[in-house]
Design a protein around this motif. Structure first.
Motif, mmCIF file in Angstrom:
data_model
loop_
_atom_site.group_PDB
_atom_site.id
_atom_site.type_symbol
_atom_site.label_atom_id
_atom_site.label_comp_id
_atom_site.label_asym_id
_atom_site.label_seq_id
_atom_site.Cartn_x
_atom_site.Cartn_y
_atom_site.Cartn_z
ATOM 1 N N TYR A 339 0.858 -1.246 0.013
ATOM 2 C CA TYR A 339 0.199 0.043 -0.008
ATOM 3 C C TYR A 339 0.799 1.242 -0.031
ATOM 4 C CZ TYR A 339 -3.428 -3.506 1.652
ATOM 5 O OH TYR A 339 -4.130 -4.579 1.602
ATOM 6 N N TYR A 387 -2.929 5.817 2.644
ATOM 7 C CA TYR A 387 -3.476 4.613 3.392
ATOM 8 C C TYR A 387 -2.564 5.022 4.850
ATOM 9 C CZ TYR A 387 -4.415 1.997 -0.754
ATOM 10 O OH TYR A 387 -4.948 1.502 -1.849
ATOM 11 N N HIS A 407 -12.462 8.236 4.942
ATOM 12 C CA HIS A 407 -11.969 7.144 5.004
ATOM 13 C C HIS A 407 -12.677 5.892 5.035
ATOM 14 C CE1 HIS A 407 -12.682 7.898 9.169
ATOM 15 N NE2 HIS A 407 -12.449 6.457 9.376
ATOM 16 N N GLU A 421 -8.072 3.425 4.379
ATOM 17 C CA GLU A 421 -7.861 3.884 3.036
ATOM 18 C C GLU A 421 -8.530 5.339 3.118
ATOM 19 O OE1 GLU A 421 -8.036 3.280 -1.574
ATOM 20 O OE2 GLU A 421 -9.648 2.368 -0.438
#
Length: 425
Positions: A339, A387, A407, A421
């Motif tokens: 990520y 992230y 998020h 995220e």
């Protein structure tokens, strides 16, 4: 043995934090002076070899033994110097602890080096010794601010032992000038940053709104345990020759100073570490220390074995969150490969993920107490997507909602972490 173990043991979160500093070199830092970052920088070429990035610092720390032996050789018989080395090597902070790279490691080295040079100042009375003392203290100030306690120790010794006449006052300005010269990076950084580091450390160590008895009781009991009762008794009862009576002041003054500050704030167990080399020297001079040494070495040997077992046996280390923390972060570091860009909710987590993955991971600005990461522009995401891996107990900074970030949870990571995220229009 130190080099092998220090390469095998993963970096703690604080060590990883200082390692990050070494990839963002500055004159100094908000939390501490820069010496620990310089030592990690010197070990960059060793990073392919497990955790050998520690080696320059470990070697410097071990050199404390050599400087201490030089200091004692004119006044201690060889047998007592050997006892002092046993006391240092099996000390939890000076021995096993010297494999963990923190600002304590270089400040102890420069404290003992300054003691050795101070002895030369008293004996030789030459300009070079006075200049060298200033240089050692200046470099010690670049390691940790606690080196400043050397000055009141020295003054107290000169005052109570009536040694003022032995001081060559014409060379004292030379000590001051070289001291300022060699700590210029710290002074300049603080001047450029409104003395933020000095202010932070003073508030951290001296300012609390109320007093709690356990601050003092935990400090006293902790120091008795670290020094070891019989070693402490031997140090208290030791009778030194006049020429090295200064060791009394460099042993007890820091311990008394932090005892007094324990009435103002919580004192961490390692803060009086600069006192320990001289305390061990006093104890080594006591005639019964050879008999008591076996209990000291035996006790701390067992503790070292227990700690190493806990570190390398997963079923045992997982029972203690502090011991298992580096291994947890090592597992989490795989997220940095999956990520991007990845942020963390604390400086400990961000630093560890960065160290283990070798991919830059920053702490999200304002998500926890102010630290080095908050001074970096990279701590605020530049794009519209990022992230965040955080401990479930952490909150989120207000600026995220102000900038219209939203998020969603990607996944939960055992035992207490969650990956989020974030996106914005």
């Amino acid at each position: 043995m130190k080099l092998v173990l220090s390469a095998l043991i993963p970096l703690s979160a604080d060590e990883a934090y200082y390692w990050v500093w070494s990839h963002k070199l500055q004159l100094s830092y908000f939390d501490h002076p820069p010496m620990v970052a310089w030592l990690f920088y010197a070990g960059h070429f060793l990073e392919p070899f497990m955790n050998a990035v520690r080696w320059p610092a470990v070697l410097l720390g071990h050199c404390t033994l050599g400087i201490g032996a030089l200091l004692l050789k004119e006044h201690f018989p060889l047998e007592k110097i050997r006892w002092w080395m046993y006391l240092v090597l099996f000390s939890p902070l000076l021995g096993f602890g010297s494999m963990i790279v923190t600002p304590d490691l270089p400040v102890v080295f420069f404290w003992v080096l300054s003691l050795y040079i101070f002895q030369n100042v008293l004996e030789r009375k030459d300009a070079s010794s006075y200049a060298a003392l200033g240089a050692a203290l200046g470099l010690g100030f670049c390691a940790k601010y606690h080196i400043i306690l050397f000055v009141p120790c020295l003054i107290t010794y000169l005052l109570f032992e009536r040694k003022w006449k032995e001081v060559q006052w014409r060379w004292v300005p030379l000590t001051i000038i070289t001291g300022i010269l060699f700590c210029t990076p710290v002074l300049l950084w603080n001047y450029q940053n409104d003395f933020a580091s000095f202010t932070f450390q003073l508030k951290h160590g001296l300012q609390r709104d109320s007093y709690e008895f356990n601050w003092t009781s935990s400090y006293v009991l902790g120091q008795i345990g670290i020094i070891f009762p019989w070693v402490l008794w031997a140090a208290l009862k030791a009778k030194l020759p006049e020429k090295i009576r200064y060791l009394y002041y460099f042993a007890w003054f820091p311990l008394i100073f932090f005892f007094l500050t324990s009435f103002r704030a919580l004192v961490e167990a390692n803060w009086p570490i600069v006192a320990l080399p001289a305390v061990c020297m006093l104890a080594a001079y006591h005639p019964k220390i050879q008999k008591w040494l076996r209990y000291y070495v035996g006790f701390w040997s067992v503790i070292i074995v227990v700690v190493l077992t806990a570190l390398f046996v997963p079923t045992i280390r997982n029972s203690n969150p502090k011991i298992s923390e580096p291994f947890q972060f090592q597992e989490l570091s795989t997220l940095a490969h999956e990520y991007s860009p990845l942020y963390a909710s604390s400086y400990q987590m961000a630093s560890s993920l960065w160290y283990f993955s070798k991919i830059p991971v920053f702490k999200l600005q304002g998500i926890s107490r102010f630290d080095f990461f908050d001074t970096l522009k990279e701590s605020i995401p530049a794009g519209n997507h990022f992230y965040l891996v955080e401990h479930e107990t952490n909150g989120l900074p207000e600026w995220l909602s102000q900038q219209q970030w939203t998020h969603r949870e990607i996944k939960r990571i055992a035992p207490d972490f969650v990956l989020l995220e974030f996106t914005r229009p």
